[in-house]
Every structure is written in C-alpha cells, then in structure tokens.
Design a protein around this motif. Sequence first.
Motif: not given
Length: 210
Positions: A97-102
């Motif tokens: 994913l393009p985010c760092k954390k889920v």
Amino acid sequence: SEIATLADLYASQTLHPSNDTLPNATSKYNAQISLIRTDITTLATDAIVNAANDSLLGGGGVDGAIHRAAGPNLLRDCRRLNGCDTGDAKITDAYRLPCKKVIHAVGPIYDSASARRAGGHEKLLASCYTRSLDLAEESGCRSIAFSALSTGVYGYPSGEAAETAIKAVKGWLEEDEGRAGRMERVVFCSFLEKDERAYERLIPRFFPPA
Ligand code: AR6
C-alpha cells in the motif's frame, strides 16, 4: 492504477477542504480535517484505518480491499496479533500500500447484544477512533485516513456513525495541546455517497469556522 498522493488530491481539488462544504479551510481545524470519497487503499497518508473484525484475519468490504492491495504479508502480520477486541485497534506495516501503516480497528455491530453488553455501540465506535489515533501518534504518523467504520456490513447508520467519529476525533485532538500540531491531517474517507453526505453535513458543526 496510479497512486494518489495527498498533494495531487489537493491540487486536483478532489480532497476537501476545497469548497464551501468546509468554509474557512485555513482555520486550525479545517486545515487539518479532510473529507474524501475514494478507495482508501489509494491514499498515501501515513496511516489508514481498516474496518476489521475481531479475528483480524480479513473479510469483505474495505478489509478485503486493503488485504488484496497490501498483499499476503499483511495477513501474515495480522495472524501474529491474536485478534482484537471490539472498540480497540492494532497496527501493522502496510506492505504494497502507499501508506506506511495500517491500523486495524474493530467497530461494533450496530444495536447488537454484544455491543450493549460492552457499554453500547456509540462508546465502542468512539474508542475505535481514539485508539487508532493513539496508535498512529505512538508510531510517529502525522496523517491518518479513516474508513467509515461499522457503516457497511456492521449496519451503523451513516449519520450516527459520522457524528460519533467526528466527535471522537475532535475530543482526541483537543485533549492535549500538542496533538493538533503533531497530527497534521485527519482524513475521513468515505466510499458511498450517503456517508460522504453525512460528513459534509456534520463536519462544519463540529469544526466550525474560527
Ligand atoms: N475504501 C474505502 N471505504 C470502503 C471501501 C474502500 N475500498 N470499501 C468499502 N468501504 P465494511 P464494517 C466502506 O462493510 O461495516 C468486513 O468483512 C463502506 O462503504 O467494510 O465495519 C470485516 O472483515 C463502509 O462505509 O466494514 C468485518 O467482518 C465502510 O467502508 C466487517 O466487514 C465500512 O464497511 C466490518 O463491517
């Protein structure tokens, strides 16, 4: 598909505040609070918040979309977490994913006996938001995008859920003076028009123009 950065979204005016649904976009809160209707897996905020279930082993809706887009390492990490209580959240890396954390938050099933036993669905939904913000802050995240927790399969009405979400975020930001500076942006990411409309109606009430 192309990965949308927040900067792109602001530039294209896809991401509010960009119009009169969020008046005074330069005020402390409105510069910090955003609404968007999109697939949350495309957002490059530091953290995104998944609407998970207490097994944390995946499912349909936004949970399915996040696991598909992140790839199998996400499920591998989730298996090690031993589930999560309703009203609580746990954090993992984001892989593809393009985010760092889920952040995997477990919202309540609306008006369910189990939610009533645990103090009521409103309290549980609010704590999903504040726990997610706690985890994001502890991990150094400066931006976070929330899916509309519990408003799909779990049956929470859009307006009630949006009001609880907005109040919980506002309360969290105001609880500690430094927080508003550390958490630079909070995005309410809806997927269906009914949820977006609820946020458009309620945000100005809780984050009024200065
Ligand atoms: N991006 C952003 N929001 C989305 C997306 C997406 N790609 N897909 C759906 N939504 P739901 P819940 C919105 O049903 O009600 C799962 O099976 C959707 O329109 O995903 O909390 C879990 O494993 C709605 O507003 O989650 C649990 O078993 C919101 O995401 C259960 O569903 C939440 O809908 C959790 O139910």
